[in-house]
Write a protein that holds these residues in place. Structure first.
Motif, PDB file in Angstrom:
ATOM      1  N   ARG A  87       0.850  -1.079   0.013  1.00 16.14           N
ATOM      2  CA  ARG A  87       0.138   0.108  -0.153  1.00 16.14           C
ATOM      3  C   ARG A  87       1.014   1.220   0.109  1.00 16.14           C
ATOM      4  O   ARG A  87       0.632   2.237  -0.798  1.00 16.14           O
ATOM      5  N   ARG A  90       2.301   1.811  -3.428  1.00 14.04           N
ATOM      6  CA  ARG A  90       1.233   2.421  -4.600  1.00 14.04           C
ATOM      7  C   ARG A  90       1.348   3.909  -4.300  1.00 14.04           C
ATOM      8  O   ARG A  90       1.271   4.789  -5.311  1.00 14.04           O
ATOM      9  N   THR A  91       1.001   4.177  -3.037  1.00 16.16           N
ATOM     10  CA  THR A  91       1.071   5.845  -2.765  1.00 16.16           C
ATOM     11  C   THR A  91       2.557   6.367  -3.161  1.00 16.16           C
ATOM     12  O   THR A  91       2.316   7.628  -3.660  1.00 16.16           O
ATOM     13  N   LEU A 122      -4.491  -3.754  -5.900  1.00 14.90           N
ATOM     14  CA  LEU A 122      -3.479  -2.787  -5.290  1.00 14.90           C
ATOM     15  C   LEU A 122      -2.937  -2.455  -6.439  1.00 14.90           C
ATOM     16  O   LEU A 122      -2.502  -0.966  -6.596  1.00 14.90           O
TER      17      LEU A 122
END
Length: 279
Positions: A87, A90-91, A122
């Motif tokens: 996560r 991805r950010t 994701l």
């Protein structure tokens, strides 16, 4: 292929990671080689990375837009550390992730199967490599290779079950294509060599190529679990022994054409690998 951006390879000093770094670098890609010790890897930028040390994650992800993921070794629940990192990736701007799993672990299965299941939600661009057992398990530092050299023996609970053993160089070649082709596979890829072999076949071939007698010793699942538990955590030992039992029942008796389809050349044979590395 595309050469833009930076590819983060996690586990860059490991069995598939080191070869993936080497092949990416040789093709002119910018690579960040991540490992617990930021060792110098020719053609790549070394960066410290530890799955269990989140403070190492931001620097590893800096400027990366693609990532090759080697799960933490010996962890029966890698999702606990991998999903928060993914996560974060991805950010941070990662748009493609390629995960190393196993032919024995389906989407949603145990261990890394949970990460496999989460990956498509994701990232829009992704792949899961599901190789069969490594041919290099019999030539490197794996327990099988050690017992071959020390005892002239291979110990398994696989009985006469057959496996499509695959050359790690072929796994790395598929990883490179999955990371760099214009269009991501967006699927899981089962990778095997060109033939399915039993451990009896493996022992015979090693004997023929090296001239040193090697036997396959057949254990029960419980005996194999106990043997493995001397070297890895108990839960992981049970999982590995269970995989041997699945082999005995025919779960890995298959070959695929994935290596040739992705790389344009045939998968390498076990005898050829032995002659190259042990002959």
């Amino acid at each position: 292929m595309t050469t833009a951006g930076t590819i983060l390879v996690i586990g860059a000093t490991g069995t598939t990671g080191s070869r993936t770094v080497a092949q990416l670098s040789a093709s002119g890609h910018r690579v960040k080689a991540a490992s617990r010790r930021a060792v110098n890897v020719p053609g790549a930028e070394p960066v410290a990375f530890d799955w269990y040390q989140p403070a190492t994650h931001p620097a590893a992800l800096d400027e990366a837009d693609r990532v090759y993921l080697i799960p933490p070794v010996g962890d029966a629940d890698p999702a606990a550390v991998m999903l928060p990192f993914l996560r974060q990736a991805r950010t941070a701007g990662v748009h493609r992730a390629v995960l190393l799993s196993s032919s024995a672990i389906p989407e949603g299965g145990p261990a890394v199967g949970t990460v496999h299941q989460a990956l498509p939600d994701l990232f829009e661009q992704w792949a899961v490599l599901r190789p069969s057992w490594f041919m290099q398990n019999f030539t490197g530092t794996h327990a099988h290779a050690v017992s071959i050299r020390a005892e002239g023996a291979i110990w398994t609970a696989a009985g006469g079950g057959r496996v499509g053993f695959v050359d790690v160089e072929d796994i790395a070649a598929v990883a490179v294509r999955a990371l760099t082709d214009e269009h991501a596979p967006n699927t899981d890829l089962v990778l095997t060599g060109p033939e399915a072999l039993s451990y009896d076949d493996i022992a015979t071939t090693v004997t023929q190529v090296t001239g040193r007698p090697v036997d396959h010793h057949r254990l029960s699942c419980e005996q194999m679990r106990d043997r493995l538990a001397a070297h890895v955590p108990p839960e992981f030992a049970s999982m590995l022994a269970g995989m041997d039992s699945a082999i005995a029942e025919g779960a890995e008796d298959r070959i695929t054409g994935t290596v040739q389809r992705l790389t344009g050349r045939p998968a390498r044979r076990f005898r050829d690998l032995l002659e190259r590395e042990m002959g």
